[in-house]
Design an enzyme around this catalytic site. Structure first.
Site, PDB file in Angstrom:
ATOM      1  NE  ARG A  51     -16.318 -18.915  32.193  1.00 54.64           N
ATOM      2  CZ  ARG A  51     -14.990 -19.131  31.813  1.00 54.64           C
ATOM      3  NH1 ARG A  51     -14.714 -19.472  30.888  1.00 54.64           N
ATOM      4  NH2 ARG A  51     -14.330 -18.539  31.700  1.00 54.64           N
ATOM      5  CB  THR A  52     -21.474 -14.142  33.876  1.00 49.41           C
ATOM      6  OG1 THR A  52     -20.958 -15.142  34.067  1.00 49.41           O
ATOM      7  CG2 THR A  52     -22.937 -14.066  34.430  1.00 49.41           C
ATOM      8  CE  LYS A  80     -17.468  10.813  32.176  1.00 54.35           C
ATOM      9  NZ  LYS A  80     -18.138  10.994  30.925  1.00 54.35           N
ATOM     10  NE  ARG A 101     -19.659 -10.942  37.118  1.00 55.76           N
ATOM     11  CZ  ARG A 101     -18.846 -12.746  36.743  1.00 55.76           C
ATOM     12  NH1 ARG A 101     -17.715 -12.551  36.330  1.00 55.76           N
ATOM     13  NH2 ARG A 101     -19.801 -13.508  37.045  1.00 55.76           N
ATOM     14  CG  HIS A 129     -22.366 -15.769  39.567  1.00 63.46           C
ATOM     15  ND1 HIS A 129     -23.826 -16.172  38.962  1.00 63.46           N
ATOM     16  CD2 HIS A 129     -20.964 -16.291  39.301  1.00 63.46           C
ATOM     17  CE1 HIS A 129     -22.841 -15.694  37.584  1.00 63.46           C
ATOM     18  NE2 HIS A 129     -21.353 -16.066  38.263  1.00 63.46           N
TER      19      HIS A 129
HETATM   20  C1  NCD Z   1     -16.861 -17.217  38.944  1.00 67.59           C
HETATM   21  C2  NCD Z   1     -17.583 -15.506  39.034  1.00 67.59           C
HETATM   22  O1  NCD Z   1     -17.993 -15.043  38.105  1.00 67.59           O
HETATM   23  O2  NCD Z   1     -17.961 -15.644  40.643  1.00 67.59           O
HETATM   24  N1  NCD Z   1     -16.738 -16.890  37.434  1.00 67.59           N
HETATM   25  C3  NCD Z   1     -17.916 -17.454  36.907  1.00 67.59           C
HETATM   26  O3  NCD Z   1     -19.395 -16.226  36.600  1.00 67.59           O
HETATM   27  N2  NCD Z   1     -18.320 -18.475  35.967  1.00 67.59           N
HETATM   28  C4  NCD Z   1     -16.190 -18.173  39.310  1.00 67.59           C
HETATM   29  C5  NCD Z   1     -14.725 -17.427  39.647  1.00 67.59           C
HETATM   30  O4  NCD Z   1     -14.746 -16.468  38.832  1.00 67.59           O
HETATM   31  O5  NCD Z   1     -13.749 -17.368  39.737  1.00 67.59           O
END
Ligand code: NCD
Length: 305
Positions: A51-52, A80, A101, A129
């Site tokens: 999703r993100t 690397k 991320r 997040h």
């Molecule tokens: C979350 C995350 O990556 O922290 N997912 C997200 O971005 N919607 C929650 C999770 O991974 O449980």
């Protein structure tokens, strides 16, 4: 130039503005379809995501911009031995804005120190997040018309769940919110949040292991998955993973107006037959994530429509 590393980098007024822009995008998507023409978003994902990453990419493409990036550390030069700082210095030469991320807490902050374009923290380890929090705030706002005076229960892995940490930090700045933390002993909310965010501001909160006891008073139930990848050993994960499983039977005592949220992905903590309950909001939440990320990209690029 602004970055978004922690949710508290944004003032309450700025969050209100982002929500207002997201609402305008929802009402008039055509106004925004060329807003990011010729702009490039890079998505640098050193950790898995559905999703993100895809919502950032959809957000940029819905505004006429384009995207580049990678979705796994092993397909980038990190494999690397390249440092995050060198990767960022490189990508800043190609892109106008970066969503990143990383499994290490603080990596997006470190990136922001060398970046010449805005950096968005799309999740750093078990820490924060902030864009999921913007998603959650938009969802709550759409539900209630404001962000005040409600009781929210956080259930599951409150120790490693970064979406919980950011949402608690955000909600601590609004009035009349009561927090109920539902978790096993081993997965309680980190002490730094209890002490520096809740106690320091005299905010009402309770901690319990019982979802059943908490259920009747909740206006929102924020379920989370047990974060397997952050555990030090598999045996602990196996022991704790099934502690809370939300099913239609457990919802009998919930308010008819309660909204069920989950950042997703779900493993087994919400049974699929809950999806058809009118209180289930987690797939609306997914779509809200795209709209608020559109608003955020516009803000950080300094584009007004
Ligand atoms: C979350 C995350 O990556 O922290 N997912 C997200 O971005 N919607 C929650 C999770 O991974 O449980």
């Amino acid at each position: 130039m602004r970055h978004l590393i922690n949710i508290t980098d944004l003032s309450i007024e700025e969050i209100d503005e982002l929500i207002a822009v997201a609402e305008d995008i929802i009402a008039h998507p055509e106004k925004y379809q060329e807003a990011c023409k010729h702009k490039i978003l890079a998505t640098l994902f050193f950790e898995p995501s559905t999703r993100t990453r895809l919502s950032f990419e959809a957000a940029m493409q819905r505004m006429g911009g384009s995207v580049l990036g990678f979705s796994a550390a092993n397909s980038s030069s990190a494999a690397k031995g390249e440092t995050v700082s060198d990767t960022i210095s490189t990508v800043c030469r190609y892109a106008d804005i970066i969503a990143m991320r990383h499994p290490k807490e603080g990596a997006p902050y470190a990136a922001s120190r060398t970046a010449t374009v805005p950096i968005i923290n799309a999740g750093d380890g078990g820490h924060n997040h902030p864009t999921q929090t913007l998603t959650d705030l938009l969802t709550i706002h759409r539900e209630r018309g404001n962000l005040e005076n409600f009781t929210i229960g956080f259930c599951g892995d409150l120790k490693f769940g970064r979406t919980v940490h950011s949402l608690v930090s955000a909600l601590a700045r609004y009035t009349g919110i009561k927090f109920v933390f539902i978790s096993p002993e081993e997965l309680k909310l980190p002490k730094y949040l209890i002490d520096n965010t809740l106690k320091a501001n005299n905010l009402p909160y309770t901690e319990t292991t019982s979802l059943e006891e908490a259920m009747p008073e909740l206006d929102f139930l924020y379920m989370t998955r047990v974060q397997r990848e952050r555990f030090f050993n598999e045996a602990d994960y196996v022991r704790l993973k099934d502690t809370y499983i939300l099913s239609p039977e457990k919802l009998v005592t919930a308010k008819p107006t309660m909204a069920i949220l989950h950042p997703l992905p779900r493993v087994n903590e919400i049974t699929v037959d809950v999806d058809s309950d009118p209180r289930a909001r987690y797939f609306d939440q997914v779509e809200n994530g795209k709209f608020i990320r559109m608003a955020l990209i516009l803000k950080l690029l300094g584009i007004t429509v």
